[in-house]
Design an enzyme around this catalytic site. Structure first.
Site, mmCIF file in Angstrom:
data_model
loop_
_atom_site.group_PDB
_atom_site.id
_atom_site.type_symbol
_atom_site.label_atom_id
_atom_site.label_comp_id
_atom_site.label_asym_id
_atom_site.label_seq_id
_atom_site.Cartn_x
_atom_site.Cartn_y
_atom_site.Cartn_z
ATOM 1 N N HIS A 108 24.510 -59.035 -27.280
ATOM 2 C CA HIS A 108 25.755 -59.559 -26.699
ATOM 3 C C HIS A 108 25.724 -59.443 -25.176
ATOM 4 O O HIS A 108 26.005 -60.418 -24.455
ATOM 5 C CB HIS A 108 26.936 -58.765 -27.277
ATOM 6 C CG HIS A 108 28.268 -59.119 -26.709
ATOM 7 N ND1 HIS A 108 29.226 -59.802 -27.423
ATOM 8 C CD2 HIS A 108 28.829 -58.880 -25.484
ATOM 9 C CE1 HIS A 108 30.297 -59.973 -26.676
ATOM 10 N NE2 HIS A 108 30.080 -59.418 -25.486
ATOM 11 N N GLU A 109 25.369 -58.264 -24.673
ATOM 12 C CA GLU A 109 25.343 -58.058 -23.228
ATOM 13 C C GLU A 109 24.189 -58.807 -22.561
ATOM 14 O O GLU A 109 24.328 -59.328 -21.449
ATOM 15 C CB GLU A 109 25.258 -56.562 -22.908
ATOM 16 C CG GLU A 109 26.444 -55.750 -23.405
ATOM 17 C CD GLU A 109 27.780 -56.282 -22.902
ATOM 18 O OE1 GLU A 109 27.835 -56.753 -21.757
ATOM 19 O OE2 GLU A 109 28.764 -56.227 -23.661
ATOM 20 N N HIS B 75 25.239 -62.338 -21.912
ATOM 21 C CA HIS B 75 26.008 -62.448 -20.665
ATOM 22 C C HIS B 75 25.066 -62.503 -19.464
ATOM 23 O O HIS B 75 25.201 -63.358 -18.582
ATOM 24 C CB HIS B 75 26.926 -61.229 -20.495
ATOM 25 C CG HIS B 75 28.120 -61.200 -21.382
ATOM 26 N ND1 HIS B 75 28.952 -62.288 -21.580
ATOM 27 C CD2 HIS B 75 28.655 -60.180 -22.116
ATOM 28 C CE1 HIS B 75 29.935 -61.951 -22.391
ATOM 29 N NE2 HIS B 75 29.775 -60.681 -22.739
#
Length: 226
Positions: free
Chosen positions: A32-33, A36
């Site tokens: 998820h990170e 980003h």
């Protein structure tokens, strides 16, 4: 989750749920990170890379409180990826796309996990290998937690990803005024989580998404069984 374990003791379902949460903390929160960081980098901001966040290593991303929330309430967070919107050609658009990348990665992983779960269930039906049945349950829980994470992060409340996406719809003067109070708003979010106010809407949306994903990923195996 932890409270269920203490109340009911170990069972296969509880154990797989617990292992799925460990898996999510160490394997899917970093994705998820990383999503980003990758999108921000592609859009022209290399801040995440310079800060060591353009990596899948869980050590770079895990936040202890956010990880604990995964075990307690089924959704949580990792360390926010640093982003400098001034490096985007379109600041608000760049921030929105960067924010969207995280929840989208969770939804993609949920689809993958449900597909694997269906595959395990299909082969269990033909081989009766118990490991396949247990694996199917594990991947269902992993998918469920990922959908929970996506729904939670898409709530348009700072500092969640949804607030960055909502910035496209809010006039700049109001958006930046709201963001000045981000550190206080997160305390309100924590209170809503602790008192269970967010449980019902998140659970309802998650269940609808899971139903749709389960139907889609199950289609190939339903065709094979005809």
């Amino acid at each position: 989750m932890i409270f269920d374990l203490l109340r009911n003791g170990f069972s296969t379902e509880v154990l797989m749920n617990l292992l799925a949460r460990v898996f999510v903390v160490f394997c899917t929160l970093p994705v998820h990170e990383y999503a980003h960081a990758l999108v921000a980098t592609k859009l022209g901001d290399d801040t995440a890379g310079l800060k060591g966040r353009l990596t899948l290593s869980p050590l770079a991303h895990i936040d202890l409180v956010g990880a604990l929330m995964i075990f307690l309430v089924g959704f949580g967070y990792a360390k926010p990826v640093p982003v400098n919107p001034r490096r985007f050609r379109n600041q608000r658009g760049g921030m929105a796309l960067t924010a969207l990348a995280g929840p989208v990665s969770n939804l993609i992983m949920a689809l993958i996990f449900l597909f694997v779960s269906h595959a395990c269930a299909f082969f269990y039906a033909t081989t009766s290998v118990l490991f396949l049945k247990i694996s199917s349950l594990f991947f269902v829980y992993a998918a469920l937690i990922n959908v929970n994470l996506a729904v939670f992060n898409l709530i348009p409340i700072p500092p969640l990803d949804g607030s960055r996406i909502a910035s496209l719809l809010i006039p700049s003067k109001y958006y930046f005024k709201i963001m000045q109070y981000e550190r206080y708003i997160i305390l309100v979010v924590f209170a809503l989580i602790i008192f269970g106010v967010l449980d019902t809407p998140i659970s309802w949306i998650t269940s609808k998404i899971m139903m749709g994903f389960d139907f889609i990923t199950g289609l190939p195996f339903a065709a094979l069984m005809r």
